[in-house]
Scaffold this motif. Sequence first.
Motif, mmCIF file in Angstrom:
data_model
loop_
_atom_site.group_PDB
_atom_site.id
_atom_site.type_symbol
_atom_site.label_atom_id
_atom_site.label_comp_id
_atom_site.label_asym_id
_atom_site.label_seq_id
_atom_site.Cartn_x
_atom_site.Cartn_y
_atom_site.Cartn_z
ATOM 1 N N MET A 1 0.855 -1.203 0.000
ATOM 2 C CA MET A 1 0.000 0.000 0.000
ATOM 3 C C MET A 1 0.884 1.244 0.000
ATOM 4 N N THR A 2 0.645 2.121 -0.954
ATOM 5 C CA THR A 2 1.371 3.382 -0.977
ATOM 6 C C THR A 2 0.743 4.325 0.031
ATOM 7 N N SER A 3 1.567 4.818 0.963
ATOM 8 C CA SER A 3 1.002 5.625 2.039
ATOM 9 C C SER A 3 2.073 6.472 2.662
ATOM 10 N N SER A 4 1.650 7.606 3.237
ATOM 11 C CA SER A 4 2.575 8.418 3.999
ATOM 12 C C SER A 4 2.871 7.773 5.351
ATOM 13 N N ILE A 5 2.076 6.789 5.728
ATOM 14 C CA ILE A 5 2.306 6.065 6.981
ATOM 15 C C ILE A 5 3.324 4.962 6.734
ATOM 16 N N GLN A 6 4.422 5.014 7.473
ATOM 17 C CA GLN A 6 5.483 4.030 7.293
ATOM 18 C C GLN A 6 5.652 3.100 8.491
ATOM 19 N N LEU A 7 5.002 3.447 9.618
ATOM 20 C CA LEU A 7 5.123 2.611 10.808
ATOM 21 C C LEU A 7 3.936 2.878 11.722
ATOM 22 N N VAL A 8 3.369 1.809 12.272
ATOM 23 C CA VAL A 8 2.272 1.926 13.234
ATOM 24 C C VAL A 8 2.712 1.267 14.542
ATOM 25 N N ALA A 161 11.333 9.195 19.960
ATOM 26 C CA ALA A 161 12.319 9.614 18.953
ATOM 27 C C ALA A 161 13.355 8.516 18.750
ATOM 28 N N GLY A 162 13.754 7.848 19.837
ATOM 29 C CA GLY A 162 14.703 6.745 19.726
ATOM 30 C C GLY A 162 14.119 5.572 18.967
ATOM 31 N N VAL A 163 12.862 5.239 19.258
ATOM 32 C CA VAL A 163 12.194 4.152 18.538
ATOM 33 C C VAL A 163 12.149 4.453 17.046
ATOM 34 N N LEU A 164 11.802 5.693 16.703
ATOM 35 C CA LEU A 164 11.706 6.075 15.299
ATOM 36 C C LEU A 164 13.068 6.063 14.623
ATOM 37 N N ALA A 165 14.089 6.507 15.341
ATOM 38 C CA ALA A 165 15.442 6.505 14.765
ATOM 39 C C ALA A 165 15.893 5.074 14.472
ATOM 40 N N ARG A 166 15.620 4.155 15.418
ATOM 41 C CA ARG A 166 16.014 2.758 15.203
ATOM 42 C C ARG A 166 15.224 2.113 14.073
ATOM 43 N N SER A 167 14.035 2.645 13.808
ATOM 44 C CA SER A 167 13.190 2.113 12.730
ATOM 45 C C SER A 167 13.419 2.824 11.407
ATOM 46 N N GLY A 168 14.157 3.936 11.440
ATOM 47 C CA GLY A 168 14.424 4.690 10.223
ATOM 48 C C GLY A 168 13.192 5.387 9.671
ATOM 49 N N VAL A 169 12.334 5.879 10.575
ATOM 50 C CA VAL A 169 11.066 6.487 10.171
ATOM 51 C C VAL A 169 10.957 7.880 10.774
ATOM 52 N N ALA A 170 10.468 8.839 9.987
ATOM 53 C CA ALA A 170 10.235 10.189 10.491
ATOM 54 C C ALA A 170 8.953 10.216 11.311
ATOM 55 N N ALA A 171 8.883 11.134 12.269
ATOM 56 C CA ALA A 171 7.705 11.227 13.133
ATOM 57 C C ALA A 171 6.430 11.444 12.327
ATOM 58 N N GLU A 172 6.514 12.210 11.256
ATOM 59 C CA GLU A 172 5.333 12.514 10.447
ATOM 60 C C GLU A 172 4.748 11.276 9.779
ATOM 61 N N SER A 173 5.531 10.205 9.720
ATOM 62 C CA SER A 173 5.080 8.970 9.072
ATOM 63 C C SER A 173 4.732 7.885 10.079
ATOM 64 N N PHE A 174 4.624 8.270 11.356
ATOM 65 C CA PHE A 174 4.380 7.318 12.435
ATOM 66 C C PHE A 174 3.005 7.543 13.043
ATOM 67 N N VAL A 175 2.309 6.450 13.345
ATOM 68 C CA VAL A 175 1.028 6.493 14.053
ATOM 69 C C VAL A 175 1.142 5.598 15.280
ATOM 70 N N GLY A 193 3.947 13.343 15.088
ATOM 71 C CA GLY A 193 3.318 12.137 14.587
ATOM 72 C C GLY A 193 1.812 12.175 14.743
ATOM 73 N N ARG A 194 1.175 11.038 14.456
ATOM 74 C CA ARG A 194 -0.263 10.911 14.608
ATOM 75 C C ARG A 194 -0.570 9.840 15.652
ATOM 76 N N ALA A 195 -1.768 9.883 16.205
ATOM 77 C CA ALA A 195 -2.090 8.964 17.294
ATOM 78 C C ALA A 195 -3.565 8.591 17.277
ATOM 79 N N ILE A 196 -3.831 7.358 17.682
ATOM 80 C CA ILE A 196 -5.190 6.850 17.818
ATOM 81 C C ILE A 196 -5.393 6.470 19.277
#
Length: 249
Positions: A1-8, A161-175, A193-196
């Motif tokens: 799926m093409t998406s701006s979301i790269q990690l949940v 921020a550490g979790v995202l750095a280890r995952s190679g994902v920007a905050a804007e692409s994280f939910v 980032g975004r949150a549910i």
Amino acid sequence: MTSSIQLVGFDGDDTLWHSEGYYQQAYADFEAIVGEYVDLRELALRQRLLTVERANLALFGYGAKGMALSMVEAAIRVTEERISAHDLHRIVELGKQILRHPVELLEGVRAAVEAVAADYPVVLVTKGDLFHQEQKVALSGLADLFARIEIVSEKDPATYAGVLARSGVAAESFVMVGNSLRSDIAPVLELGGRAIHIPYHLLWLHEADAQFEPAPSRMAELATAADIPEVLRAWSRPSAVHDALAGRG
């Protein structure tokens, strides 16, 4: 799926599996023990215990072990050292009971995580005692669905921020998906980032203390995990965000 979301990301306790109910039962049993020594009608015992727990977080961290030690300390204080060794042992046993509690998934959680994992990499971000959290992850039967499992001592912007750095994902692409505004929602929104948010019917008083600036376009509140995939699909289509969130208070 093409998406701006790269990690949940998913929280564990009271997001994927039941937890706080066992702590609340331990608190009730603690009050019954201490109530044999003092008049609970004249003592705000739960607040006194919370004060001790907060003071000890930097030393003991989160979880049943730190709670049990804080209960022992609070019991000694409020009884002015009159509590017996037998009753202190009973309090320690309350902590052990929590460490042995069964892992019961919330309704619809496995199907929801499977659906999300089919479209996005998913990471478990849970805090607490390392051994206990590892045990709960193993017993949950969900471990195989996560690309990463992060058991952390605190959930703040630096941790995420550490979790995202280890995952190679920007905050804007994280939910992030979780039940606690303080631990699962506010730090992620602060990073961009975004949150549910999926509220649980019980919440530790410490977690209820959340102060942050709402970000309606980057946050959704749901009643059930079954609705998570729908929100993620909407966020994957920026023009549909407003429609997806309408009525989701």
